[in-house]
Write a protein that holds these residues in place. Structure first.
Motif, PDB file in Angstrom:
ATOM      1  N   MET A   1       0.849  -1.198   0.000  1.00 44.36           N
ATOM      2  CA  MET A   1       0.000   0.000   0.000  1.00 44.36           C
ATOM      3  C   MET A   1       0.873   1.232   0.000  1.00 44.36           C
ATOM      4  N   SER A   2       0.540   2.204  -0.846  1.00 45.38           N
ATOM      5  CA  SER A   2       1.339   3.424  -0.910  1.00 45.38           C
ATOM      6  C   SER A   2       1.025   4.308   0.283  1.00 45.38           C
ATOM      7  N   ALA A   3       1.953   5.196   0.607  1.00 47.55           N
ATOM      8  CA  ALA A   3       1.767   6.074   1.764  1.00 47.55           C
ATOM      9  C   ALA A   3       0.659   7.079   1.480  1.00 47.55           C
ATOM     10  N   PHE A   4      -0.029   7.506   2.538  1.00 46.72           N
ATOM     11  CA  PHE A   4      -1.085   8.496   2.378  1.00 46.72           C
ATOM     12  C   PHE A   4      -0.452   9.841   2.036  1.00 46.72           C
ATOM     13  N   PRO A   5      -0.955  10.503   1.003  1.00 48.20           N
ATOM     14  CA  PRO A   5      -0.239  11.685   0.495  1.00 48.20           C
ATOM     15  C   PRO A   5      -0.435  12.974   1.289  1.00 48.20           C
ATOM     16  N   LEU A   6      -1.173  12.970   2.396  1.00 50.87           N
ATOM     17  CA  LEU A   6      -1.294  14.193   3.203  1.00 50.87           C
ATOM     18  C   LEU A   6      -0.493  14.032   4.491  1.00 50.87           C
ATOM     19  N   PRO A   7       0.360  15.009   4.832  1.00 53.56           N
ATOM     20  CA  PRO A   7       1.131  14.911   6.069  1.00 53.56           C
ATOM     21  C   PRO A   7       0.226  15.064   7.289  1.00 53.56           C
ATOM     22  N   GLY A   8       0.625  14.422   8.389  1.00 54.72           N
ATOM     23  CA  GLY A   8      -0.089  14.600   9.644  1.00 54.72           C
ATOM     24  C   GLY A   8      -1.245  13.650   9.848  1.00 54.72           C
ATOM     25  N   PHE A   9      -1.513  12.791   8.863  1.00 55.28           N
ATOM     26  CA  PHE A   9      -2.587  11.806   9.005  1.00 55.28           C
ATOM     27  C   PHE A   9      -2.016  10.452   9.397  1.00 55.28           C
ATOM     28  N   ARG A  10      -2.771   9.695  10.186  1.00 56.60           N
ATOM     29  CA  ARG A  10      -2.422   8.317  10.537  1.00 56.60           C
ATOM     30  C   ARG A  10      -3.597   7.423  10.138  1.00 56.60           C
ATOM     31  N   GLU A  11      -3.347   6.116  10.026  1.00 57.33           N
ATOM     32  CA  GLU A  11      -4.419   5.206   9.629  1.00 57.33           C
ATOM     33  C   GLU A  11      -5.386   5.012  10.797  1.00 57.33           C
ATOM     34  N   THR A  12      -6.681   5.078  10.506  1.00 59.30           N
ATOM     35  CA  THR A  12      -7.717   4.856  11.518  1.00 59.30           C
ATOM     36  C   THR A  12      -7.833   3.366  11.799  1.00 59.30           C
ATOM     37  N   ALA A  13      -7.944   3.019  13.082  1.00 64.13           N
ATOM     38  CA  ALA A  13      -8.126   1.612  13.468  1.00 64.13           C
ATOM     39  C   ALA A  13      -9.576   1.217  13.215  1.00 64.13           C
ATOM     40  N   LEU A  14      -9.804   0.486  12.127  1.00 61.86           N
ATOM     41  CA  LEU A  14     -11.157   0.029  11.783  1.00 61.86           C
ATOM     42  C   LEU A  14     -11.330  -1.393  12.280  1.00 61.86           C
ATOM     43  N   ILE A  15     -12.519  -1.722  12.801  1.00 61.80           N
ATOM     44  CA  ILE A  15     -12.735  -3.088  13.292  1.00 61.80           C
ATOM     45  C   ILE A  15     -13.809  -3.850  12.519  1.00 61.80           C
ATOM     46  N   ASP A  16     -14.676  -3.130  11.793  1.00 63.22           N
ATOM     47  CA  ASP A  16     -15.694  -3.845  11.014  1.00 63.22           C
ATOM     48  C   ASP A  16     -15.046  -4.449   9.775  1.00 63.22           C
ATOM     49  N   PRO A  17     -15.239  -5.760   9.528  1.00 65.31           N
ATOM     50  CA  PRO A  17     -14.635  -6.373   8.340  1.00 65.31           C
ATOM     51  C   PRO A  17     -14.955  -5.624   7.033  1.00 65.31           C
ATOM     52  N   PHE A  18     -16.175  -5.122   6.890  1.00 69.91           N
ATOM     53  CA  PHE A  18     -16.520  -4.408   5.644  1.00 69.91           C
ATOM     54  C   PHE A  18     -15.718  -3.116   5.503  1.00 69.91           C
ATOM     55  N   GLU A  19     -15.515  -2.411   6.606  1.00 71.36           N
ATOM     56  CA  GLU A  19     -14.750  -1.162   6.549  1.00 71.36           C
ATOM     57  C   GLU A  19     -13.279  -1.435   6.243  1.00 71.36           C
ATOM     58  N   ALA A  37     -10.167  10.988   6.439  1.00 73.88           N
ATOM     59  CA  ALA A  37      -9.855  11.159   5.016  1.00 73.88           C
ATOM     60  C   ALA A  37      -9.842   9.805   4.315  1.00 73.88           C
ATOM     61  N   LEU A  38     -10.273   9.829   3.061  1.00 69.91           N
ATOM     62  CA  LEU A  38     -10.256   8.644   2.192  1.00 69.91           C
ATOM     63  C   LEU A  38      -9.555   9.018   0.899  1.00 69.91           C
ATOM     64  N   LEU A  39      -8.561   8.214   0.507  1.00 72.92           N
ATOM     65  CA  LEU A  39      -7.940   8.363  -0.810  1.00 72.92           C
ATOM     66  C   LEU A  39      -8.694   7.441  -1.770  1.00 72.92           C
ATOM     67  N   ILE A  40      -9.386   8.024  -2.751  1.00 74.21           N
ATOM     68  CA  ILE A  40     -10.197   7.233  -3.682  1.00 74.21           C
ATOM     69  C   ILE A  40      -9.276   6.410  -4.584  1.00 74.21           C
ATOM     70  N   ASP A  41      -9.522   5.102  -4.654  1.00 71.38           N
ATOM     71  CA  ASP A  41      -8.743   4.276  -5.578  1.00 71.38           C
ATOM     72  C   ASP A  41      -9.675   3.495  -6.512  1.00 71.38           C
ATOM     73  N   GLU A  42      -9.075   2.651  -7.348  1.00 72.23           N
ATOM     74  CA  GLU A  42      -9.836   1.988  -8.415  1.00 72.23           C
ATOM     75  C   GLU A  42     -10.932   1.063  -7.890  1.00 72.23           C
ATOM     76  N   ARG A  43     -10.788   0.585  -6.651  1.00 71.48           N
ATOM     77  CA  ARG A  43     -11.826  -0.274  -6.069  1.00 71.48           C
ATOM     78  C   ARG A  43     -13.094   0.495  -5.751  1.00 71.48           C
ATOM     79  N   HIS A  44     -12.992   1.815  -5.630  1.00 72.50           N
ATOM     80  CA  HIS A  44     -14.100   2.633  -5.108  1.00 72.50           C
ATOM     81  C   HIS A  44     -14.963   3.242  -6.193  1.00 72.50           C
ATOM     82  N   VAL A  45     -14.548   3.139  -7.447  1.00 73.72           N
ATOM     83  CA  VAL A  45     -15.222   3.902  -8.502  1.00 73.72           C
ATOM     84  C   VAL A  45     -16.160   3.014  -9.315  1.00 73.72           C
ATOM     85  N   ASN A  46     -17.032   3.674 -10.086  1.00 74.08           N
ATOM     86  CA  ASN A  46     -17.935   2.950 -10.983  1.00 74.08           C
ATOM     87  C   ASN A  46     -17.326   2.905 -12.384  1.00 74.08           C
TER      88      ASN A  46
END
Lengths: 136, 141
Positions: A1-19, A37-46
């Protein structure tokens, strides 16, 4: 996974399998004023390359749910209702940010809203009602 | 032929061919009911759709409703694409792992540029979600 492109952000601890499956989600700040924040990738688009409404609503449910946790010391809760407004398309590679707003908390309900922005422009808005479990 | 989950009937047509729908799917379209007035879609709940409480995640239910209602707007309008303008969802009951969840979609009104749509998500006779929404007819057929 590539790094998140905004400084100062950390990954949110998600616990729901769908999330976890549709994430990751990133955050900055501390409860109860976290920004997500969400970085939109190819999985998210129509098929037109625009983020799917289902992905926007999934991100909204995740981010507003995290804010409900912040407002209730992580009390268990469920979404009862969500109203969504789709204002402008967003595309892969763009970053969506939201700072959820607590509208009101009662003994058994939490009312939340969020304006979801790309480059400062609101592209999606959601309001949701949450039921705190174990409260009549 | 794709690997069809248990509970999906043979007459169901694959409705998720790319992007987000394929990633969270497979999602299927069922034959119409009520002489065409009822559009029907279905998916089988898998582990990836769940939340930590052991029920189907609200985002998956709303995403499935959005896909079924968008597709219905395209079917009735004949347009190449329809954009969701607004969607209101009530979470009436929980979905469970292994459920087969059907979206039952009806058009309330159609104008030259808009489609008013309602949907109910049901599993085994139980209502899980009710939704109403508004679609803008974006592209000509």
């Amino acid at each position: 996974m590539s790094a998140f492109p905004l400084p100062g952000f950390r990954e949110t601890a998600l616990i729901d399998p769908f999330e976890v499956f549709v994430g990751p989600v990133y955050e900055q700040g501390e409860p109860p004023a976290r920004r997500f924040a969400l970085l939109i990738d190819e999985r998210h688009v129509n098929m037109r390359g625009v983020i799917h409404g289902g992905m926007l609503m999934s991100f909204a449910d995740a981010a507003l749910g995290q804010a409900v946790w912040d407002a209730t010391d992580r009390a268990p809760s469920v979404t009862l209702n969500m109203q969504s407004q789709f204002l402008k398309p967003a595309r892969a590679g763009e970053i969506i940010q939201v700072t959820p707003e607590l509208i009101r908390r009662t003994r058994s309900f939490v009312f939340m809203r969020g304006d979801f922005k790309v480059d400062g422009e609101t592209i999606f808005a959601a309001t949701s009602v949450w039921k705190l479990l174990g409260q009549s | 032929m794709e690997d069809r989950p248990a509970g999906i009937p043979p007459e169901a047509e694959l409705a998720s061919t790319g992007g987000f729908n394929k990633y969270v799917g497979p999602l299927y379209r069922l034959p119409d009911g009520e002489d065409g007035a009822l559009k029907r879609f279905v998916f089988a709940v898998a582990g990836k759709h769940m939340n930590s409480a052991g029920t189907v995640h609200g985002g998956m239910l709303m995403g499935f409703a959005d896909t079924a209602m968008s597709r219905t707007s395209r079917l009735v309008s004949g347009a190449k694409s329809c954009n969701t303008v607004s969607l209101n969802c009530d979470f009436v009951g929980p979905g469970k792992l292994g459920d087969t969840i059907e979206a039952r979609v009806r058009v309330t009104r159609q104008t030259r540029t808009l489609v008013f749509v309602s949907a109910e998500l049901v599993s085994d006779g139980r209502t899980l979600l009710v939704a109403t929404g508004l679609w803008r007819i974006a592209g000509e057929a």
